[in-house]
Design an enzyme around this catalytic site. Sequence first.
Site, short mmCIF file in Angstrom:
data_model
loop_
_atom_site.label_atom_id
_atom_site.label_comp_id
_atom_site.label_asym_id
_atom_site.label_seq_id
_atom_site.Cartn_x
_atom_site.Cartn_y
_atom_site.Cartn_z
N ILE A 10 41.23 12.48 79.81
CA ILE A 10 41.17 13.93 80.10
C ILE A 10 40.27 14.23 81.30
CG2 ILE A 10 39.22 14.44 78.54
CD1 ILE A 10 40.87 17.02 77.74
N SER A 83 43.24 3.20 87.10
CA SER A 83 44.48 3.59 87.78
C SER A 83 44.56 3.16 89.25
CB SER A 83 44.68 5.10 87.67
OG SER A 83 43.78 5.78 88.50
N SER A 134 54.43 4.06 84.97
CA SER A 134 54.24 4.23 86.42
C SER A 134 55.39 3.65 87.23
CB SER A 134 52.94 3.53 86.82
OG SER A 134 52.86 3.38 88.21
N GLU A 136 54.91 1.98 89.66
CA GLU A 136 54.46 0.63 90.06
C GLU A 136 55.18 -0.45 89.25
OE1 GLU A 136 51.91 -0.78 92.34
OE2 GLU A 136 52.64 1.04 93.26
N TYR A 158 48.03 -4.45 87.77
CA TYR A 158 48.17 -3.07 87.27
C TYR A 158 49.62 -2.83 86.82
CZ TYR A 158 48.73 2.02 87.39
OH TYR A 158 49.04 3.32 87.07
N HIS A 188 51.53 10.96 92.27
CA HIS A 188 51.29 12.40 92.33
C HIS A 188 49.82 12.65 92.64
CE1 HIS A 188 51.55 10.95 88.18
NE2 HIS A 188 50.52 11.72 87.93
P1 NAP Z 1 42.54 8.84 86.99
O1 NAP Z 1 42.23 10.12 87.73
O2 NAP Z 1 42.07 7.55 87.56
O3 NAP Z 1 41.98 9.01 85.51
C1 NAP Z 1 41.89 7.91 84.64
C2 NAP Z 1 41.28 8.36 83.31
O4 NAP Z 1 41.28 7.23 82.45
C3 NAP Z 1 39.85 8.87 83.40
O5 NAP Z 1 39.71 10.01 82.57
C4 NAP Z 1 39.03 7.72 82.81
O6 NAP Z 1 37.87 8.15 82.13
C5 NAP Z 1 40.02 7.18 81.78
N1 NAP Z 1 39.71 5.82 81.36
C6 NAP Z 1 39.47 4.73 82.13
N2 NAP Z 1 39.19 3.66 81.37
C7 NAP Z 1 39.25 4.07 80.07
C8 NAP Z 1 39.03 3.44 78.83
N3 NAP Z 1 38.67 2.15 78.73
N4 NAP Z 1 39.19 4.17 77.71
C9 NAP Z 1 39.51 5.50 77.77
N5 NAP Z 1 39.72 6.15 78.92
C10 NAP Z 1 39.58 5.45 80.06
O7 NAP Z 1 44.11 8.69 86.79
P2 NAP Z 1 45.28 9.78 86.93
O8 NAP Z 1 45.75 9.81 88.33
O9 NAP Z 1 44.88 11.03 86.26
O10 NAP Z 1 46.45 9.06 86.11
C11 NAP Z 1 46.62 9.29 84.71
C12 NAP Z 1 47.47 8.18 84.12
O11 NAP Z 1 48.74 8.17 84.75
C13 NAP Z 1 46.93 6.77 84.29
O12 NAP Z 1 47.31 6.04 83.15
C14 NAP Z 1 47.65 6.24 85.51
O13 NAP Z 1 47.71 4.83 85.46
C15 NAP Z 1 49.00 6.88 85.31
N6 NAP Z 1 49.77 7.15 86.51
C16 NAP Z 1 49.23 7.86 87.53
C17 NAP Z 1 50.00 8.16 88.64
C18 NAP Z 1 49.45 8.98 89.79
O14 NAP Z 1 50.07 8.96 90.86
N7 NAP Z 1 48.37 9.71 89.60
C19 NAP Z 1 51.34 7.73 88.70
C20 NAP Z 1 51.86 7.02 87.62
C21 NAP Z 1 51.08 6.74 86.52
P3 NAP Z 1 36.39 8.15 82.77
O15 NAP Z 1 36.22 9.49 83.41
O16 NAP Z 1 35.51 7.94 81.60
O17 NAP Z 1 36.34 7.01 83.75
O1 F7E Z 2 48.37 3.65 97.78
C1 F7E Z 2 48.92 2.19 101.13
C2 F7E Z 2 48.88 1.23 99.96
O2 F7E Z 2 46.29 3.67 96.44
C3 F7E Z 2 49.59 4.14 98.28
C4 F7E Z 2 48.17 5.16 91.50
O3 F7E Z 2 48.05 6.47 91.02
O4 F7E Z 2 50.41 5.57 92.27
C5 F7E Z 2 49.12 5.14 92.68
O5 F7E Z 2 49.18 3.81 93.17
C6 F7E Z 2 50.07 3.26 99.43
C7 F7E Z 2 50.04 1.76 99.14
O6 F7E Z 2 48.48 4.55 95.44
C8 F7E Z 2 45.53 2.42 102.38
O7 F7E Z 2 49.00 -0.11 100.40
C9 F7E Z 2 47.49 2.03 103.20
O8 F7E Z 2 51.23 1.18 99.59
O9 F7E Z 2 47.31 5.87 97.13
P1 F7E Z 2 47.51 4.47 96.69
P2 F7E Z 2 49.39 3.44 94.71
O10 F7E Z 2 48.85 2.08 94.89
O11 F7E Z 2 50.79 3.69 95.13
C10 F7E Z 2 51.01 4.76 91.24
C11 F7E Z 2 52.34 5.37 90.91
C12 F7E Z 2 50.13 4.53 90.09
O12 F7E Z 2 50.59 4.37 88.96
C13 F7E Z 2 48.69 4.25 90.37
O13 F7E Z 2 47.88 4.48 89.24
O14 F7E Z 2 49.19 3.46 100.54
N1 F7E Z 2 47.65 2.26 101.86
N2 F7E Z 2 46.21 2.12 103.53
C14 F7E Z 2 46.45 2.51 101.34
N3 F7E Z 2 46.09 2.81 100.06
C15 F7E Z 2 44.77 3.03 99.83
N4 F7E Z 2 44.38 3.36 98.58
N5 F7E Z 2 43.83 2.94 100.82
C16 F7E Z 2 44.15 2.64 102.12
O15 F7E Z 2 43.30 2.56 102.99
#
Ligand code: NAP
Ligand code: F7E
Length: 343
Positions: A10, A83, A134, A136, A158, A188
């Site tokens: 959350i 994440s 995801s 991913e 991951y 997102h």
């Molecule tokens: P985020 O901002 O990194 O938030 C992650 C959350 O997980 C934080 O509240 C963190 O709590 C909690 N957490 C980490 N380790 C934990 C543990 N051991 N037990 C309980 N809680 C824990 O991630 P988000 O972007 O909101 O993403 C939410 C979910 O969607 C994740 O599962 C991510 O992998 C998945 N997802 C994200 C995206 C995206 O683009 N954002 C896309 C696809 C899937 P603390 O504050 O305590 O660290």
């Molecule tokens: O990278 C490229 C990098 O770290 C996006 C997470 O929410 O979405 C997220 O994962 C792209 C990659 O997100 C940099 O190589 C280039 O191709 O923003 P990102 P991600 O890895 O796609 C998925 C759906 C999830 O599930 C994950 O939790 O950008 N890139 N240069 C870079 N990325 C980062 N972070 N930093 C750079 O300097």
Amino acid sequence: MPRRALITGITGQDGSYLAEYLLSLGYEVWGLVRGQANPRQSRISRLVSDLSFVYGDLMDQASLVSAVDKVQPDEVYNLGAISFVPMSWQQAELVTEVNGMGVLRMLEAIRMVSGLTAPHRGTEAGIRFYQASSSEMFGKAAETPQSENTGFHPRSPYGVAKVYGHFITKNYRESFGMYAVSGMLFNHESPRRGAEFVTRKISLAVARIKLGHQDKLHLGNLDAVRDWGFAGDYVRAMHAMLQQEEPGDWVIGTGAMHTVRDAVEIAFDHVGLDWLDYVVVDPDLVRPAEVEILCADIKRASAALNWQPTVTFPELMRMMVDSDIQQVGREHEFGDLLLAANW
Ligand code: NAP
Ligand code: F7E
């Protein structure tokens, strides 16, 4: 009686938007928070008085059983995870434990509290479960765009852990008749995105460069293609998935493809700067195995969930830059975000 939701993660980006959305729908919202983590210092600080909290960790089975037992939720949203993808090469076992085994532990907590035993097919447990899967998982995808029928080829620990979480969710649906869904969400973002992710790293750097606090922006692979949407839109889809008659697996994205280079160009253009003067490509930021191209096929979700994204990628990048210009302007002490921006 209001419906009751329990959200893991959350304090994260999605957790904060989902909590706001569920509160707006009249839900009683509980958040699972870890140990000493203080929600008052997180993204949900503004909402704390409207929420309830329970302590627990996805690494700790007993804490999850206690949490589910105490809250007696109608819906559980499992958003908790490590994440940031690059972290998963540095701490592969930890990421597997939290993102993979953590899903099993949460499902087991629901199963135990609901008194479900195998074989128990066809009897739906009262608690509905959402797993944050995801894009991913598609990784080196066999086809573009990716739909609910596309195979998985994860490219990071991951992604591999998320594949486990996806299949164990599906398996508990099939084994115990649980109402368990998997949302395969594409990237997102929002002004609340962690500073280590590329869109926020860019928007923060653009704001800091514009305001004279930073000279250069170091990035890795500029050619990576993603389907980026707005997190506020995606939490509506999570909720809609849990309101369907039958549980299932859903792909959520925008269907539009952009490169990291596009993101940079849009963000610098927005403040009247030429990105070529500031961006440095740093080979240390290139991943050991890259996901080159992701794009969602959202035909099924838009038809069955009646869901559509409302924010385009250029609008999203400009929203994030505007927000960071305000934030950088307000804050002189930016230590924590700067540290994260070194990724
Ligand atoms: P985020 O901002 O990194 O938030 C992650 C959350 O997980 C934080 O509240 C963190 O709590 C909690 N957490 C980490 N380790 C934990 C543990 N051991 N037990 C309980 N809680 C824990 O991630 P988000 O972007 O909101 O993403 C939410 C979910 O969607 C994740 O599962 C991510 O992998 C998945 N997802 C994200 C995206 C995206 O683009 N954002 C896309 C696809 C899937 P603390 O504050 O305590 O660290
Ligand atoms: O990278 C490229 C990098 O770290 C996006 C997470 O929410 O979405 C997220 O994962 C792209 C990659 O997100 C940099 O190589 C280039 O191709 O923003 P990102 P991600 O890895 O796609 C998925 C759906 C999830 O599930 C994950 O939790 O950008 N890139 N240069 C870079 N990325 C980062 N972070 N930093 C750079 O300097």
